[in-house]
Design a protein around this motif. Structure first.
Motif, mmCIF file in Angstrom:
data_model
loop_
_atom_site.group_PDB
_atom_site.id
_atom_site.type_symbol
_atom_site.label_atom_id
_atom_site.label_comp_id
_atom_site.label_asym_id
_atom_site.label_seq_id
_atom_site.Cartn_x
_atom_site.Cartn_y
_atom_site.Cartn_z
ATOM 1 N N SER A 41 0.818 -1.218 0.000
ATOM 2 C CA SER A 41 0.000 0.000 0.000
ATOM 3 C C SER A 41 0.848 1.262 0.000
ATOM 4 O O SER A 41 0.340 2.363 -0.199
ATOM 5 N N LEU A 42 2.159 1.109 0.221
ATOM 6 C CA LEU A 42 3.060 2.249 0.267
ATOM 7 C C LEU A 42 3.321 2.743 -1.148
ATOM 8 O O LEU A 42 3.685 1.973 -2.036
ATOM 9 N N ALA A 43 3.101 4.039 -1.381
ATOM 10 C CA ALA A 43 3.252 4.609 -2.715
ATOM 11 C C ALA A 43 3.820 6.018 -2.626
ATOM 12 O O ALA A 43 3.505 6.766 -1.700
ATOM 13 N N PHE A 44 4.659 6.357 -3.596
ATOM 14 C CA PHE A 44 5.261 7.691 -3.681
ATOM 15 C C PHE A 44 5.189 8.185 -5.118
ATOM 16 O O PHE A 44 5.650 7.488 -6.028
ATOM 17 N N ASP A 45 4.646 9.387 -5.328
ATOM 18 C CA ASP A 45 4.763 10.010 -6.648
ATOM 19 C C ASP A 45 6.200 10.451 -6.864
ATOM 20 O O ASP A 45 6.740 10.328 -7.950
ATOM 21 N N TYR A 46 6.824 10.980 -5.805
ATOM 22 C CA TYR A 46 8.228 11.386 -5.861
ATOM 23 C C TYR A 46 8.871 11.052 -4.525
ATOM 24 O O TYR A 46 8.463 11.571 -3.490
ATOM 25 N N LEU A 47 9.838 10.164 -4.550
ATOM 26 C CA LEU A 47 10.563 9.791 -3.340
ATOM 27 C C LEU A 47 11.945 10.417 -3.413
ATOM 28 O O LEU A 47 12.781 10.017 -4.217
ATOM 29 N N ASN A 48 12.155 11.426 -2.582
ATOM 30 C CA ASN A 48 13.424 12.142 -2.561
ATOM 31 C C ASN A 48 14.242 11.657 -1.372
ATOM 32 O O ASN A 48 13.982 12.024 -0.239
ATOM 33 N N LEU A 49 15.214 10.822 -1.653
ATOM 34 C CA LEU A 49 16.093 10.287 -0.618
ATOM 35 C C LEU A 49 17.405 11.066 -0.638
ATOM 36 O O LEU A 49 18.488 10.497 -0.747
ATOM 37 N N SER A 50 17.301 12.370 -0.534
ATOM 38 C CA SER A 50 18.456 13.250 -0.710
ATOM 39 C C SER A 50 19.532 13.087 0.352
ATOM 40 O O SER A 50 20.682 13.442 0.126
ATOM 41 N N ASN A 51 19.203 12.534 1.501
ATOM 42 C CA ASN A 51 20.197 12.326 2.563
ATOM 43 C C ASN A 51 20.726 10.901 2.614
ATOM 44 O O ASN A 51 21.638 10.601 3.391
ATOM 45 N N LEU A 52 20.184 10.023 1.801
ATOM 46 C CA LEU A 52 20.514 8.605 1.858
ATOM 47 C C LEU A 52 21.962 8.341 1.448
ATOM 48 O O LEU A 52 22.413 8.781 0.391
ATOM 49 N N THR A 53 22.698 7.596 2.284
ATOM 50 C CA THR A 53 24.082 7.219 1.967
ATOM 51 C C THR A 53 24.249 5.708 1.853
ATOM 52 O O THR A 53 25.260 5.240 1.356
ATOM 53 N N SER A 54 23.267 4.940 2.325
ATOM 54 C CA SER A 54 23.377 3.479 2.278
ATOM 55 C C SER A 54 21.999 2.863 2.019
ATOM 56 O O SER A 54 21.032 3.182 2.697
ATOM 57 N N LEU A 55 21.956 1.967 1.018
ATOM 58 C CA LEU A 55 20.703 1.318 0.640
ATOM 59 C C LEU A 55 20.937 -0.176 0.495
ATOM 60 O O LEU A 55 21.809 -0.609 -0.259
ATOM 61 N N GLY A 56 20.177 -0.973 1.223
ATOM 62 C CA GLY A 56 20.300 -2.429 1.168
ATOM 63 C C GLY A 56 19.588 -3.026 -0.032
ATOM 64 O O GLY A 56 19.084 -2.317 -0.902
ATOM 65 N N GLN A 57 19.505 -4.350 -0.056
ATOM 66 C CA GLN A 57 18.847 -5.087 -1.134
ATOM 67 C C GLN A 57 17.339 -5.179 -0.880
ATOM 68 O O GLN A 57 16.898 -5.311 0.259
ATOM 69 N N ASN A 58 16.584 -5.139 -1.948
ATOM 70 C CA ASN A 58 15.129 -5.340 -1.902
ATOM 71 C C ASN A 58 14.417 -4.442 -0.888
ATOM 72 O O ASN A 58 13.402 -4.827 -0.319
ATOM 73 N N VAL A 59 14.937 -3.269 -0.673
ATOM 74 C CA VAL A 59 14.375 -2.336 0.303
ATOM 75 C C VAL A 59 12.932 -1.972 -0.032
ATOM 76 O O VAL A 59 12.073 -1.959 0.831
ATOM 77 N N PHE A 60 12.669 -1.680 -1.290
ATOM 78 C CA PHE A 60 11.350 -1.195 -1.695
ATOM 79 C C PHE A 60 10.575 -2.210 -2.551
ATOM 80 O O PHE A 60 9.700 -1.832 -3.316
ATOM 81 N N TYR A 61 10.871 -3.479 -2.408
ATOM 82 C CA TYR A 61 10.191 -4.513 -3.178
ATOM 83 C C TYR A 61 8.681 -4.404 -2.956
ATOM 84 O O TYR A 61 8.199 -4.436 -1.829
ATOM 85 N N GLY A 62 7.929 -4.238 -4.050
ATOM 86 C CA GLY A 62 6.477 -4.146 -3.968
ATOM 87 C C GLY A 62 5.930 -2.762 -3.686
ATOM 88 O O GLY A 62 4.725 -2.544 -3.699
ATOM 89 N N VAL A 63 6.801 -1.788 -3.427
ATOM 90 C CA VAL A 63 6.390 -0.408 -3.157
ATOM 91 C C VAL A 63 6.227 0.321 -4.491
ATOM 92 O O VAL A 63 7.023 0.130 -5.413
ATOM 93 N N LYS A 64 5.225 1.159 -4.588
ATOM 94 C CA LYS A 64 4.963 1.894 -5.821
ATOM 95 C C LYS A 64 5.648 3.269 -5.760
ATOM 96 O O LYS A 64 5.209 4.146 -5.040
ATOM 97 N N ILE A 65 6.734 3.417 -6.527
ATOM 98 C CA ILE A 65 7.499 4.666 -6.599
ATOM 99 C C ILE A 65 7.492 5.111 -8.053
ATOM 100 O O ILE A 65 7.941 4.375 -8.925
#
Length: 170
Positions: A41-65
């Motif tokens: 159910s999680l959805a983003f028209d615009y996801l701004n991860l401007s501070n993000l320095t580390s991203l794992g695997q399959n973090v947003f699997y199934g999320v609508k971005i």
């Protein structure tokens, strides 16, 4: 609501929270593996991860971005056909990568059928099938530092109309 003091979210923290509809990630610098896995159910028209320095695997699997800005990452997660690091493959249309990313690994955006635009001004290389089967991809801007495209990097990108390559490659 996540408190502004929270800057890291652990592995599988919200995995399977299928009713989760929104979350503010503006202060987050680290998101671990499967954090929002199957949060359908999680959805983003615009996801701004401007501070993000580390991203794992399959973090947003199934999320609508729909549009994604990948923050201050220094590398994109390695990928294979089974990974969906950047959300539901049938929704994502635009990706903006910051100046710190040196390359796009193999299969990074493989089969993202709605992806229309990719911009990464300091990328130097694109891995094998990184954009394979991105059948809606129309525009790619790689900037002046780009030097190498691997085999089948854009295989199946039938709508690709424009790709900016630096003059040194032409």
């Amino acid at each position: 609501t996540i408190a502004s003091s929270v800057v890291s979210i652990g592995s599988s923290a919200f995995e399977g929270c299928s009713a989760l509809a929104s979350i503010d990630l503006s202060n987050i610098i680290k998101i671990n593996n499967k954090t929002f896995y199957n949060c359908t159910s999680l959805a983003f028209d615009y996801l701004n991860l401007s501070n993000l320095t580390s991203l794992g695997q399959n973090v947003f699997y199934g999320v609508k971005i729909k549009k994604l800005n990948i923050g201050k990452l220094t590398s994109l997660p390695s990928a294979s056909v089974v990974f969906q690091n950047y959300g539901d493959k049938s929704v994502l249309e635009e990706i903006i990568v910051n100046e710190n990313i040196p390359d796009v690994p193999n299969y990074s955006f493989f089969d993202y059928s709605k992806l229309k635009s990719f911009s990464a001004h300091n990328v130097t290389s694109i891995g094998e099938r990184a954009f394979g089967n991105c059948s809606s991809l129309e525009s790619v801007n790689l900037g002046d530092k780009f030097t190498s495209i691997s085999a089948r990097a854009f295989h199946g990108c039938s709508l690709l109309k424009e790709i900016y390559l630096p003059p040194t490659l032409l």
